[in-house]
Write an enzyme that holds these catalytic residues in place. Structure first.
Site, mmCIF file in Angstrom:
data_model
loop_
_atom_site.group_PDB
_atom_site.id
_atom_site.type_symbol
_atom_site.label_atom_id
_atom_site.label_comp_id
_atom_site.label_asym_id
_atom_site.label_seq_id
_atom_site.Cartn_x
_atom_site.Cartn_y
_atom_site.Cartn_z
ATOM 1 N N THR A 56 36.183 24.074 68.549
ATOM 2 C CA THR A 56 35.864 25.228 69.394
ATOM 3 C C THR A 56 34.652 25.981 68.854
ATOM 4 O O THR A 56 33.726 26.306 69.598
ATOM 5 C CB THR A 56 37.087 26.158 69.487
ATOM 6 N N HIS A 133 44.434 29.560 75.163
ATOM 7 C CA HIS A 133 43.168 28.934 74.759
ATOM 8 C C HIS A 133 42.503 28.453 76.057
ATOM 9 O O HIS A 133 42.452 27.251 76.343
ATOM 10 C CB HIS A 133 43.484 27.766 73.820
HETATM 11 N N1 CP Z 1 41.416 22.114 70.032
HETATM 12 C C1 CP Z 1 40.970 23.066 69.178
HETATM 13 O O1 CP Z 1 41.023 24.253 69.477
HETATM 14 O O2 CP Z 1 40.458 22.581 68.015
HETATM 15 P P1 CP Z 1 39.837 23.462 66.834
HETATM 16 O O3 CP Z 1 40.969 24.217 66.207
HETATM 17 O O4 CP Z 1 39.196 22.472 65.905
HETATM 18 O O5 CP Z 1 38.842 24.404 67.436
#
Ligand code: CP
Length: 341
Positions: A56, A133
């Site tokens: 992200t 998210h």
């Molecule tokens: N999918 C996701 O949010 O991965 P990260 O934690 O690496 O950002």
């Protein structure tokens, strides 16, 4: 679209479709040798990450940079929060520097919503605790639509640690906004309380067992895609399952389960938001299989985050009415003529 993106519920179907359409244009740019365009020149985006991230944070940074925004990274450790400054004071301090957007990840559910009440700039929720998210759900929808076309009536199974998953919460909202049917699968200990009320809604089902869902014997029939979720051991304070081996036997996408699934539907897709616990919720043979679109999700992450920044920040009033025209994406020609170096 609203000024902020805090929850997937902030986006109606027209908003999601506009963002995904813009992401398509951005994905075309991403495939060119020179990717930089001046669309957000003069805008400043702060990546404000109080929790670890690979996908992200880097994709938001790349998205901002490719659109010529000034992009700055702040983390909890490197900021004055480590000296005891409150989240409110830190957020208001950054906002006072006339930034245009805060992309924020925080371990507390609701933190992005709270910060949005305190600041003048746009706030984009890049993951808040176990809450939501939304850009992950958008990039998942983009990936699914790239392979399956229109998601109306498509069946997506979301499997694993639902209790601790913000990805699952945002995905259920966005997938249902796009007309998909969703079955969520988890052991009783990892099925969120209160989910019974969601089950009543059209197109949503729950299961404590994985195999009947993969066999197409559950409420929504055969699956078009299976999204495996990470077992978030860092958020677990008690014993949610006896052993890792028992979890895999009950809920892992093992090689055998994938083989059976592919016999039933050779076009089935396997998704995982990452980071993956290989050998726990997903076998390496499944993660690296032709059915896996895990790296497509990562690639879509940059395009979708460019699209979100575009819809929130481009234009004088910060509210473009549609996807960018080729003229708007100056430099978006096959020769990259006019692109910013
Ligand atoms: N999918 C996701 O949010 O991965 P990260 O934690 O690496 O950002």
């Amino acid at each position: 679209m609203t000024r902020h993106l805090i929850s997937s519920a902030d986006l109606g179907r027209a908003d999601v479709e506009a963002i995904l359409e813009t992401a398509g244009s951005m994905h075309d740019l991403q495939r060119r040798e020179v990717k930089k365009v001046p669309t957000l020149r003069g805008r400043t985006v702060i990546n404000f990450f109080f929790e670890d991230s690979t996908r992200t944070r880097s994709s938001f940074e790349i998205a901002g940079k490719w659109m010529s925004a000034d992009t700055i990274n702040l983390s909890g450790k490197g900021s004055s929060t480590s000296k005891g400054e409150s989240l409110r004071d830190t957020a208001m301090t950054v906002d006072a520097m006339a930034v245009d957007a805060l992309v924020m990840r925080h371990p507390a559910s609701g933190a992005a919503h709270q910060v949005a009440q305190w600041v003048r700039c746009s706030v984009i929720n890049a993951g808040d605790g176990t809450h939501e998210h939304p850009t992950q759900a958008l990039l998942d929808a983009y990936t699914l639509r790239s392979r399956l076309g229109d998601l109306d009536g498509k069946h997506v199974a979301i499997v694993g640690d639902l209790t601790h998953s913000r990805v699952f919460r945002s995905n259920v909202i966005t997938l249902k906004t796009l007309g998909a049917r969703v079955t969520v699968v988890a052991p009783p200990t990892l099925m969120p309380s209160g989910i019974g009320a969601w089950s009543a809604a059209d197109g949503f089902a729950t299961s404590w067992e994985l195999d009947p869902v993969l066999a197409g014997e559950h409420e929504h029939g055969p699956v078009d895609a299976v999204m495996m979720l990470r077992v978030q051991r860092e958020r677990m304070s008690g014993g949610y399952f006896p052993t890792a081996r028992e979890y895999t036997v009950g809920y892992g996408l093992t090689r055998d389960r994938l083989e059976t699934l592919v016999v039933r539907n050779p076009e089935v897709l396997v998704l995982h938001p990452g980071p993956m616990n290989r050998g726990l919720e997903i076998a390496p043979e499944a993660a690296d299989s032709p059915q896996s679109v895990v790296l497509d999700q990562v690639s879509a992450g940059v395009a979708v985050r460019m699209a979100v920044l575009y819809h929130l920040l481009a234009g004088d009033d910060g509210a473009p009415s549609g996807p960018p025209s080729p003229a708007t994406l100056a430099g978006a020609t096959t020769t990259n003529e006019g692109a910013v170096g």
